[in-house]
Scaffold this motif. Structure first.
Motif, PDB file in Angstrom:
ATOM      1  N   ILE A 353       0.839  -1.199   0.000  1.00 32.35           N
ATOM      2  CA  ILE A 353       0.000   0.000   0.000  1.00 32.35           C
ATOM      3  C   ILE A 353       0.877   1.254   0.000  1.00 32.35           C
ATOM      4  O   ILE A 353       1.797   1.380   0.823  1.00 32.35           O
ATOM      5  CB  ILE A 353      -0.941   0.045   1.221  1.00 32.35           C
ATOM      6  N   ILE A 355       0.299   5.516  -0.092  1.00 35.48           N
ATOM      7  CA  ILE A 355      -0.652   6.624   0.001  1.00 35.48           C
ATOM      8  C   ILE A 355       0.047   7.890  -0.479  1.00 35.48           C
ATOM      9  O   ILE A 355       1.138   8.226   0.004  1.00 35.48           O
ATOM     10  CB  ILE A 355      -1.177   6.794   1.438  1.00 35.48           C
ATOM     11  N   ILE A 425      -4.764   6.292  -3.085  1.00 36.75           N
ATOM     12  CA  ILE A 425      -4.304   5.072  -2.421  1.00 36.75           C
ATOM     13  C   ILE A 425      -3.984   4.069  -3.521  1.00 36.75           C
ATOM     14  O   ILE A 425      -4.864   3.666  -4.293  1.00 36.75           O
ATOM     15  CB  ILE A 425      -5.367   4.501  -1.461  1.00 36.75           C
TER      16      ILE A 425
END
Length: 854
Positions: A353, A355, A425
């Protein structure tokens, strides 16, 4: 993950390896012999190999941009198939067209221009401007990506044509610097410099500047005002800072500023309406289904038509060529300033992930004063003008201007700020089969005061901005005394563009993948206008006096008398709000039978928001337009003895509710001089093929080709019905049913090659480059077509001369000195003037660069 490894992961993956003489041709990067595996693009908001992205893309390296002298956005179109440009108001204010999707007048862009993932600062003044990057922004770039087709799913604004992404060079861990100087004909002097320094292991800065001056190539013979037009005079500066706040958190800040101050553009007169008809009688040319009884051409059109013919006669008597003009504006100026601050924070939250938050603020300001039609008019000598002269009308030979824009002291012609906020994201599944991007986007554009400009019409003005005018044309048949109209544009426009989006790709196998994307966009335009006009008249025994002062919107404010109310402009106040919200989407299927072969098919919905333009009472707004885009393509990479690539894309677009430019013919009694409304009048089909290919036959030789075939057809053209109390007599939409769209050449070709020869150790490398481009004929004003043209650019140089760190290059653009038209003024229907703008003639020079620390 260490800070150094994190930085490497973010930066090295997008770096293009340096090779000798890279960039001396403006061809796709692979034509330079670069390994296709190492060309990384961000077309889908994540870093991917160019050959893995199912989008038709043309990519240019920073060196290519620099060495081709590409300094303003319009320069890019010369070398990019499918990309055209409208330079109606000069190259600094040009608008892009991709695959036939054009931006007219005050509409939203069909092609978004992005710098560091942030859209250009919005502006909407009286003439096209803003919505792009400032002059010089092409300096010190990592690459430029031209994306073709609707990109509204992931990009910040919805567009129907495509997007141009400028990726600036990012601060690195190296202490390095360079300085480069160029001197060329037309007294061109350009200096570019770059400095990069790692001030600490986690803190790096980079500075780039560009100062460019060049005389204009359109020579003025009026004896009034500047000696030339289409000059270059800008300063550009950029500061970039990268701070690694933690091993997994990076903050990247960019500040860039552009200031361009020139004489503006000028057009060359080529034809006129030599038989405009008696303005006191019905003219058969005006009879149409909309106006079955016909009408009189306005008396002003009679004067401007024949004055244009006189101007052409003077040109012929002097022996003028296409680059000679006759402009009587004493002090023209195009003064544009743009600045923007961008902050990108990237957090590697986990191995899967990321961001990213991108926030920006920028401002665009414009002060412009120029003659819209590059005229040097005097009252013609005919029986009709002598008739009016005998009745105290303007005298034969008296000078007058057609439409002269002036800057009102203390105000800008356009001034707008833009704030954007985007949260992304980005993620992938643990098995690597699924990756996605989701996010939200906010954009707020707000006026910095009024967009305010005074325009002198039919008068003899030193400066209409301060009401310094005299003389003029007959105000009407019944009042033949000379007069001047001073139209004051006074508007404020606020834009909100927001959206939520998501896009994901799932790989069923190593060969088969499906991408689905969607976006819902919410748009709003809130406008306020207090536009008005003064009429000055030469009253016998009194002098030049203000005879009338009313609202420009005489449809809704017909009874307002601004002289009687003491100049209270709020009496002209008009508010208009336009809202829309639309979904856009993407469905794409990819098949990779081998690692070096990509075959894709996709369907996308594109949409462009509506518009507001207060200059056309009763026709101020236009609704959004949409396109259904279908594309199939293949990307092939060849290795071994003859490495190269071949990319092919075929596309079909159904284009509906099309925003079309329409010339407005005013009623003689309206007091208006015409207008340019945007109307939802069209439906079109756009189809074509794009090909990019490159090959390296042997070490040192690189060849490439780019070609675009474009077939556009206007299927429907429905003109709105004017109300009985409209101040306009007729709408003449741009285009014809069955004909092509404007700025849509059927063929566009780029051929390039460069050859490098090592001269031995500590001697350097000799390089030769050539670029040939061909652009077919195209319509630029619905009924006006410009011929096709071809251009040849050559260059040669030595890199690292004698191991000294110096590079020297000699270059020549438009080697054969072609005189080629680029666009038209588009005023024939309302003024009888047929004028054209021309591209640069032969430009040549020498460039010397020194790289510190090489």
């Amino acid at each position: 993950m260490s800070a150094r490894n994190f930085r490497s992961r973010l930066t090295s993956s997008v770096a293009v390896p340096a090779i000798a003489f890279a960039g001396l041709t403006a061809t796709p990067l692979m034509a330079q012999g670069i390994n296709p595996d190492e060309i990384i693009v961000t077309a889908r908001r994540t870093e991917e190999r160019l050959q893995d992205v199912p989008i038709s893309i043309t990519v240019f390296s920073g060196d290519q941009i620099q060495k081709r002298n590409i300094a303003v956005a319009s320069d890019l179109a010369v070398f990019t198939p499918s990309l055209s440009v409208n330079t109606r108001y000069g190259p600094e204010k040009s608008t892009f067209s991709i695959r036939g999707f054009n931006q007219d007048a005050s509409t939203a862009p069909t092609v978004g221009v992005y710098f560091a993932d942030v859209v250009g600062v919005r502006a909407q003044g009286g003439t096209a401007g803003g919505n792009t990057v400032g002059a010089g922004a092409f300096t010190d770039l990592q690459n430029v990506q031209v994306l073709k087709g609707p990109q509204g799913t992931l990009q910040g604004r919805n567009t129907t044509g495509g997007a141009v992404l400028l990726v600036p060079a990012k601060p690195t861990d190296l202490l390095e610097a360079s300085i480069e100087g160029t001197y060329g004909n037309y007294d061109q002097k350009r200096v570019q410099a770059m400095f990069n320094a790692p001030l600490a292991d986690t803190f790096k800065v980079r500075v780039a500047i560009d100062r460019n001056e060049r005389d204009g190539y359109m020579k003025n013979h009026s004896g009034v005002g500047p000696k030339d037009f289409n000059d270059v005079n800008y300063f550009y500066g950029r500061l970039s800072v990268v701070a690694d706040l933690t091993p997994n958190l990076e903050n990247y800040t960019i500040f860039h500023y552009s200031r361009s101050d020139t004489n503006g553009y000028a057009s060359h007169y080529e034809f006129c309406d030599s038989n405009p008809g008696d303005p006191r009688q019905i003219n058969p040319a005006t009879i149409s289904p909309i106006n079955p009884n016909g009408s009189k051409y306005s008396i002003s059109r009679y004067y401007t038509s024949l004055a244009a013919c006189d101007q052409i006669a003077r040109q012929t008597a002097r022996g003028d060529g296409p680059l000679d003009v006759d402009v009587s504006d004493p002090d023209p100026r195009m003064f544009l300033r743009t600045w923007q601050a961008i902050n990108t924070t990237t957090w590697q939250a986990s191995d899967t992930i990321t961001i990213k938050n991108i926030v920006s603020y920028g401002e665009y300001r414009e002060q412009s004063q120029f003659q819209l039609y590059s005229d040097n008019f005097t009252v013609p000598d005919t029986a009709i003008t002598r008739y009016y002269a005998a009745r105290r009308g303007p005298q034969i030979g008296q000078p007058f201007d057609y439409i002269q824009l002036g800057t009102q002291p203390g105000h800008d012609a356009a001034a707008e700020s833009t704030t954007t906020e985007e949260l992304q994201i980005q993620g992938r599944s643990a098995d690597g089969k699924f990756n996605f991007v989701v996010g939200g986007y906010l954009e707020f554009s707000r006026p910095l005061g009024y967009n305010q400009q005074r325009t002198g019409i039919y008068g003899n003005c030193v400066d209409p901005g301060v009401l310094n005018c005299s003389g003029g044309l007959p105000l009407s048949d019944s009042a033949p005394i000379p007069g001047t109209i001073i139209s004051e544009s006074r508007t404020q426009l606020a834009f909100d563009n927001h959206g939520v989006f998501a896009q994901g790709t799932y790989r069923f196998t190593d060969q088969l993948a499906l991408t689905l994307g969607g976006r819902w966009t919410f748009d709003k335009i809130a406008g306020y206008s207090e536009s008005n006009r003064r009429v000055f008249a030469s009253v016998p025994s009194v002098g030049y006096v203000l005879s009338n002062w009313v609202c420009n919107d005489n449809l809704n404010h017909a009874t307002v008398n601004l002289i009687a109310n003491g100049g209270d402009l709020t009496a002209c106040g008009t508010r208009i709000t336009v809202k829309s919200n639309k979904p856009t989407w993407l469905i794409d299927l990819d098949f990779k039978p081998t690692p070096d072969t990509l075959i894709y098919a996709k369907y996308a919905r594109g949409y462009r928001q509506g518009t507001v333009n207060f200059t056309n009472p009763g026709l101020e707004t236009a609704l959004p337009e949409k396109v259904d885009a279908y594309e199939v393509g293949a990307k092939l990479t060849f290795r071994g003895a003859l490495p190269g690539y071949l990319n092919v894309a075929g596309f079909w677009n159904d284009f509906s509710n099309q925003q079309v430019f329409g010339a407005l013919i005013p009623k003689p009694e309206s007091g208006l001089v015409g207008g340019s409304a945007i109307i939802n009048a069209g439906k079109s089909v756009i189809r074509g093929v794009e090909v990019d290919a490159g090959v390296t036959p042997f070490q040192g030789l690189r060849l490439s080709a780019g070609y675009a075939y474009l077939d556009t057809k206007l299927k429907d053209l429905i003109t709105p019905t004017l109300s009985a109390d409209s101040p306009f007599l007729q709408i003449i939409p741009r285009g014809r049913i069955g004909g092509p769209l404007t700025y849509s050449p059927k063929h566009k070709l780029t051929l390039s090659g460069d050859y490098s020869v090592p001269l031995g150790d500590n001697v350097g490398e000799l390089n030769f480059g050539a670029v040939f481009t061909y652009t077919a004929k195209q319509f630029v004003d619905g009924n006006l077509q410009i011929p096709g043209y071809s251009l040849l650019n050559l260059n040669a140089g030595i890199t690292d001369v004698g191991g000294s760190g110096f590079d020297v290059v000699v270059f020549a653009q438009n080697v054969t000195n072609k005189h080629y038209r680029t666009t038209s003024g588009g005023g024939y229907d309302s003024s009888g003037i047929g004028d054209f703008m021309y591209g640069p003639p032969r430009m040549y020079g020498v460039r010397l660069k020194y790289a510190f620390g090489r």
